[in-house]
Scaffold this motif. Sequence first.
Motif, PDB file in Angstrom:
ATOM      1  N   GLU A  19       0.828  -1.203   0.000  1.00 59.70           N
ATOM      2  CA  GLU A  19       0.000   0.000   0.000  1.00 59.70           C
ATOM      3  C   GLU A  19       0.866   1.258   0.000  1.00 59.70           C
ATOM      4  O   GLU A  19       0.558   2.235  -0.689  1.00 59.70           O
ATOM      5  N   GLU A  20       1.951   1.234   0.765  1.00 59.98           N
ATOM      6  CA  GLU A  20       2.870   2.377   0.790  1.00 59.98           C
ATOM      7  C   GLU A  20       3.546   2.551  -0.568  1.00 59.98           C
ATOM      8  O   GLU A  20       3.700   3.688  -1.062  1.00 59.98           O
ATOM      9  N   GLN A  21       3.931   1.461  -1.200  1.00 63.97           N
ATOM     10  CA  GLN A  21       4.527   1.538  -2.531  1.00 63.97           C
ATOM     11  C   GLN A  21       3.536   2.110  -3.534  1.00 63.97           C
ATOM     12  O   GLN A  21       3.899   2.923  -4.394  1.00 63.97           O
ATOM     13  N   GLU A  22       2.289   1.696  -3.415  1.00 65.22           N
ATOM     14  CA  GLU A  22       1.261   2.189  -4.326  1.00 65.22           C
ATOM     15  C   GLU A  22       1.046   3.685  -4.139  1.00 65.22           C
ATOM     16  O   GLU A  22       0.911   4.434  -5.119  1.00 65.22           O
ATOM     17  N   ARG A  23       1.024   4.138  -2.883  1.00 65.03           N
ATOM     18  CA  ARG A  23       0.858   5.568  -2.632  1.00 65.03           C
ATOM     19  C   ARG A  23       2.053   6.357  -3.181  1.00 65.03           C
ATOM     20  O   ARG A  23       1.885   7.442  -3.747  1.00 65.03           O
ATOM     21  N   ARG A  24       3.253   5.807  -3.029  1.00 60.36           N
ATOM     22  CA  ARG A  24       4.453   6.491  -3.523  1.00 60.36           C
ATOM     23  C   ARG A  24       4.431   6.585  -5.053  1.00 60.36           C
ATOM     24  O   ARG A  24       4.775   7.619  -5.619  1.00 60.36           O
ATOM     25  N   VAL A  25       4.006   5.525  -5.707  1.00 61.22           N
ATOM     26  CA  VAL A  25       3.909   5.544  -7.175  1.00 61.22           C
ATOM     27  C   VAL A  25       2.890   6.567  -7.636  1.00 61.22           C
ATOM     28  O   VAL A  25       3.115   7.308  -8.604  1.00 61.22           O
ATOM     29  N   ARG A  26       1.761   6.657  -6.921  1.00 59.77           N
ATOM     30  CA  ARG A  26       0.739   7.643  -7.299  1.00 59.77           C
ATOM     31  C   ARG A  26       1.265   9.069  -7.115  1.00 59.77           C
ATOM     32  O   ARG A  26       1.021   9.937  -7.964  1.00 59.77           O
ATOM     33  N   ARG A  27       1.993   9.307  -6.012  1.00 61.37           N
ATOM     34  CA  ARG A  27       2.556  10.643  -5.796  1.00 61.37           C
ATOM     35  C   ARG A  27       3.566  11.000  -6.878  1.00 61.37           C
ATOM     36  O   ARG A  27       3.600  12.133  -7.376  1.00 61.37           O
ATOM     37  N   GLU A  28       4.375  10.030  -7.270  1.00 66.96           N
ATOM     38  CA  GLU A  28       5.373  10.288  -8.311  1.00 66.96           C
ATOM     39  C   GLU A  28       4.709  10.578  -9.654  1.00 66.96           C
ATOM     40  O   GLU A  28       5.155  11.441 -10.414  1.00 66.96           O
ATOM     41  N   LYS A  29       3.629   9.863  -9.942  1.00 68.46           N
ATOM     42  CA  LYS A  29       2.912  10.103 -11.193  1.00 68.46           C
ATOM     43  C   LYS A  29       2.283  11.483 -11.208  1.00 68.46           C
ATOM     44  O   LYS A  29       2.306  12.187 -12.221  1.00 68.46           O
ATOM     45  N   ILE A  30       1.712  11.880 -10.064  1.00 72.60           N
ATOM     46  CA  ILE A  30       1.104  13.212  -9.980  1.00 72.60           C
ATOM     47  C   ILE A  30       2.170  14.282 -10.131  1.00 72.60           C
ATOM     48  O   ILE A  30       1.993  15.279 -10.843  1.00 72.60           O
ATOM     49  N   SER A  31       3.309  14.080  -9.496  1.00 70.99           N
ATOM     50  CA  SER A  31       4.406  15.051  -9.587  1.00 70.99           C
ATOM     51  C   SER A  31       4.929  15.150 -11.007  1.00 70.99           C
ATOM     52  O   SER A  31       5.173  16.247 -11.532  1.00 70.99           O
ATOM     53  N   GLU A  32       5.088  14.021 -11.672  1.00 73.69           N
ATOM     54  CA  GLU A  32       5.572  14.026 -13.052  1.00 73.69           C
ATOM     55  C   GLU A  32       4.572  14.696 -13.980  1.00 73.69           C
ATOM     56  O   GLU A  32       4.936  15.459 -14.877  1.00 73.69           O
ATOM     57  N   SER A  33       3.295  14.435 -13.752  1.00 74.53           N
ATOM     58  CA  SER A  33       2.263  15.070 -14.575  1.00 74.53           C
ATOM     59  C   SER A  33       2.276  16.574 -14.395  1.00 74.53           C
ATOM     60  O   SER A  33       2.122  17.336 -15.347  1.00 74.53           O
ATOM     61  N   ALA A  34       2.495  17.027 -13.160  1.00 73.88           N
ATOM     62  CA  ALA A  34       2.523  18.468 -12.893  1.00 73.88           C
ATOM     63  C   ALA A  34       3.702  19.129 -13.607  1.00 73.88           C
ATOM     64  O   ALA A  34       3.585  20.232 -14.140  1.00 73.88           O
TER      65      ALA A  34
END
Length: 329
Positions: free
Chosen positions: A290-305
């Motif tokens: 779950e922590e890995q999944e949250r980290r991947v989502r944060r990285e995707k959001i950051s990259e999209s921004a």
Amino acid sequence: MGLKKLHNLVGAIKDTTSITKAALTSPSSAAASAHLAVLRATSHLPTTSPPSPHHLSALLSFGRSSRLTASSLVSALSSRLFSTQDPSVALKSLLCLHLLLSRGSFILKDQIFPALLRHPASGRNPLALSSFRSAISYSLSSWVRWFARVLELMLVTPSSDDPDQLTVLQNQDVMSELESLVAVVEEISHVPEGPASTVGNQLKLEVARQAEEDWVQVSAGITVRVREMKERVGLLSYSDSVELLCVLKRIEEVAASQPSDWEWMAFDERLLSEVGKLKGKVEELLVRKEEQERRVRREKISESARLVNPVRSEMVGTVRFGSTRWVAT
């Protein structure tokens, strides 16, 4: 004459009539022998006694001949089970079916599913006894419904507990087998009455004894598969981990809610210890995933921004055209 004595007299007459009819009208000698063997093993009288050992041995002997002979026996047994309204006869028929499942030859076991599925009411409940009711004995009727459900689940349990064979199975297959075994012990734990109800009733006592053997056998199968999943826990996907955690919790719930009256209805402490340890490992794995999944989502959001924001900043307050004709000189 009391109602019970009248019922017993009618049952005895039915047995005699059925035996005579089977001998005269059966289409073949194999069919006649099968019907007679089943009728003798599942007679109405005595109502509180299980089938005798020599009658049970006669049933098993049909597995040492041809497939046609085995088919005749299983067909006769399923017909007896589905046609009776007497709880004593139904329970004896279930005991005979249990015997074929546990000790019968391969050709006998191979005939059981086809014979059961030919019954119109078969489906989610192949034995078609989930609604069995009899005014003769409400207590015995509840035992019929319960033991039929146990046998329905035993029909689909894995036949091998060899650890070497489990190693070649996929994770989902091992968990599916584990879940089917847990379903059996869950159903056994729903035994309708305590040991006191078996006093003076050897038929109930024999059913409980067979359920005890099933409990021991299934518990051993659960132990082997828990140990196998312990070796695979680091390779499980998120969905498989959630499914395994649910099954492990069900094992603990059965252990916590088992009827104290039945002493044999208890898991080995070593099994419960292994279940607890595996459960802890799975929970830790889920937290990490779950922590890995949250980290991947944060990285995707950051990259999209980073990709979108520069475009937006250039467009704020200006209108750009492809031609320079409107640019002031």
